[in-house]
Write a protein that holds these residues in place. Structure first.
Motif, mmCIF file in Angstrom:
data_model
loop_
_atom_site.group_PDB
_atom_site.id
_atom_site.type_symbol
_atom_site.label_atom_id
_atom_site.label_comp_id
_atom_site.label_asym_id
_atom_site.label_seq_id
_atom_site.Cartn_x
_atom_site.Cartn_y
_atom_site.Cartn_z
ATOM 1 N N SER A 146 50.606 19.247 -30.356
ATOM 2 C CA SER A 146 50.772 18.862 -28.951
ATOM 3 C C SER A 146 49.495 18.990 -28.135
ATOM 4 N N GLY A 147 48.466 19.590 -28.734
ATOM 5 C CA GLY A 147 47.242 19.804 -27.983
ATOM 6 C C GLY A 147 47.263 21.037 -27.115
ATOM 7 N N LEU A 148 48.347 21.820 -27.226
ATOM 8 C CA LEU A 148 48.456 23.040 -26.427
ATOM 9 C C LEU A 148 47.673 24.175 -27.064
ATOM 10 N N PRO A 149 47.162 25.077 -26.261
ATOM 11 C CA PRO A 149 46.511 26.262 -26.827
ATOM 12 C C PRO A 149 47.530 27.179 -27.486
ATOM 13 N N LEU A 150 47.055 27.980 -28.408
ATOM 14 C CA LEU A 150 47.881 29.015 -29.033
ATOM 15 C C LEU A 150 47.486 30.349 -28.397
ATOM 16 N N ARG A 151 48.461 31.024 -27.809
ATOM 17 C CA ARG A 151 48.192 32.332 -27.206
ATOM 18 C C ARG A 151 49.086 33.376 -27.856
ATOM 19 N N PHE A 152 48.476 34.467 -28.293
ATOM 20 C CA PHE A 152 49.243 35.559 -28.887
ATOM 21 C C PHE A 152 48.503 36.873 -28.668
ATOM 22 N N ASP A 187 44.296 39.967 -26.630
ATOM 23 C CA ASP A 187 45.018 38.800 -26.120
ATOM 24 C C ASP A 187 44.193 37.560 -26.473
ATOM 25 N N PHE A 188 44.661 36.800 -27.471
ATOM 26 C CA PHE A 188 43.915 35.648 -27.981
ATOM 27 C C PHE A 188 44.437 34.341 -27.390
ATOM 28 N N ILE A 189 43.511 33.444 -27.069
ATOM 29 C CA ILE A 189 43.843 32.062 -26.733
ATOM 30 C C ILE A 189 42.973 31.174 -27.607
ATOM 31 N N GLN A 243 51.910 27.128 -31.029
ATOM 32 C CA GLN A 243 52.338 27.335 -32.414
ATOM 33 C C GLN A 243 51.115 27.528 -33.291
ATOM 34 N N GLY A 244 51.219 28.432 -34.261
ATOM 35 C CA GLY A 244 50.076 28.682 -35.124
ATOM 36 C C GLY A 244 50.476 29.172 -36.491
ATOM 37 N N HIS A 245 49.503 29.232 -37.376
ATOM 38 C CA HIS A 245 49.660 29.817 -38.694
ATOM 39 C C HIS A 245 49.019 31.200 -38.684
ATOM 40 N N ILE A 278 42.292 49.026 -42.610
ATOM 41 C CA ILE A 278 43.240 48.802 -43.696
ATOM 42 C C ILE A 278 44.451 49.727 -43.641
ATOM 43 N N HIS A 279 44.323 50.901 -43.020
ATOM 44 C CA HIS A 279 45.441 51.834 -42.993
ATOM 45 C C HIS A 279 46.237 51.754 -41.689
ATOM 46 N N TRP A 280 45.900 50.824 -40.801
ATOM 47 C CA TRP A 280 46.595 50.713 -39.518
ATOM 48 C C TRP A 280 47.875 49.887 -39.637
ATOM 49 N N ASN A 281 48.841 50.190 -38.750
ATOM 50 C CA ASN A 281 49.989 49.311 -38.537
ATOM 51 C C ASN A 281 49.597 48.268 -37.488
ATOM 52 N N ALA A 282 50.146 47.046 -37.610
ATOM 53 C CA ALA A 282 49.784 45.997 -36.663
ATOM 54 C C ALA A 282 50.893 44.957 -36.568
ATOM 55 N N PHE A 283 50.928 44.258 -35.421
ATOM 56 C CA PHE A 283 51.887 43.164 -35.245
ATOM 57 C C PHE A 283 51.291 42.089 -34.339
ATOM 58 N N VAL A 284 51.914 40.912 -34.383
ATOM 59 C CA VAL A 284 51.540 39.773 -33.547
ATOM 60 C C VAL A 284 52.758 39.356 -32.740
#
Length: 236
Positions: free
Chosen positions: A173-179, A110-112, A137-139, A125-131
């Motif tokens: 907006s200066g808001l943190p990005l949480r994902f 859980d990233f902020i 908002q982020g890149h 490298i062989h794992w499946n992953a998602f965000v």
């Protein structure tokens, strides 16, 4: 649990209140019957928000004894560096390891990210992953500079063959990005699902349904079990 509070009960005798910021990790194994209901607190009933993740087990682990792990928010492993705060739900980050034991190798972070901060997170490298983006908002991209812009409630499936995730907070907006970043080792086995039951063959599914209906082979404790929270609502 993002907001509110839910009550967990199961036929193995586990019981707990998962409050805001806390987590539970249940391994169903050979069989468990459980309930997860909003707390009787009125505010919790109207403001319950959380994330639920189902993880498959390999055939060698499908019939293990059920288990239940619960951690309060204050006890979840955390780390912070260069404007990035991470709650380590499963796996590890920057040497900080989760207390949760998983039978399937799993990463759940859980990233902020504060405005302008970025991460370069290794992924096997062989794992499946998602965000899944919770706020801001982020890149998001990889070391080859392929990237996408995503905002709250966007779901990104990461491509196969990458070895890391690059992400940075691009909000004006200066808001943190949480994902959350979730990854796991693929289980290259046949899978058959019926409702909550997941096995490797149709014959195993048929046997599991029979066991559930007749309280055998792992479901014995469910015969006379009733959820107190559900009973209080008059649902059975």
């Amino acid at each position: 649990m993002l907001e509110g509070e839910i009550l967990h009960e199961d036929c193995e005798g586990h019981k707990g209140a998962i409050k805001e910021g806390g987590l539970q990790w249940m391994t169903a194994g050979k069989g468990i019957v459980h309930s997860e209901m909003p707390s009787s607190n009125a505010s919790s009933i109207t403001h319950c928000k959380g994330l639920q993740l189902w993880i498959n087990l390999s055939s060698k682990h499908k019939l293990v004894e059920p288990s239940y792990q619960e951690i309060e928010s204050k006890d979840i492993a955390e780390a912070e560096k260069d404007g990035v705060r991470v709650r380590v739900i499963a796996g590890e980050w920057n040497g900080v390891k989760s207390k949760i034991c998983t039978r399937t190798p799993t990463m759940y972070l859980d990233f902020i990210l504060s405005p302008g901060s970025r991460i370069s997170q290794p992924i096997p490298i062989h794992w499946n992953a998602f965000v899944y983006v919770l706020q801001g908002q982020g890149h998001f991209g990889d070391a080859r500079s392929h990237h996408s812009t995503a905002a709250a409630h966007h779901f990104l499936i990461l491509g196969l063959g990458g070895d890391r995730l690059e992400a940075w907070n691009s909000s004006d907006s200066g808001l943190p990005l949480r994902f959350i970043l979730v990854g796991g080792e693929p289980i290259n086995e046949p899978m058959v699902q019926f409702g909550p039951f997941v096995m490797n063959t149709q014959e195993e599914i048929d046997q599991t349904i029979d066991d559930f209906e007749n309280f055998t082979n792992g479901f014995e404790k469910a015969r006379h079990w009733r959820s107190q929270a559900v009973s209080a609502l008059g649902l059975f």
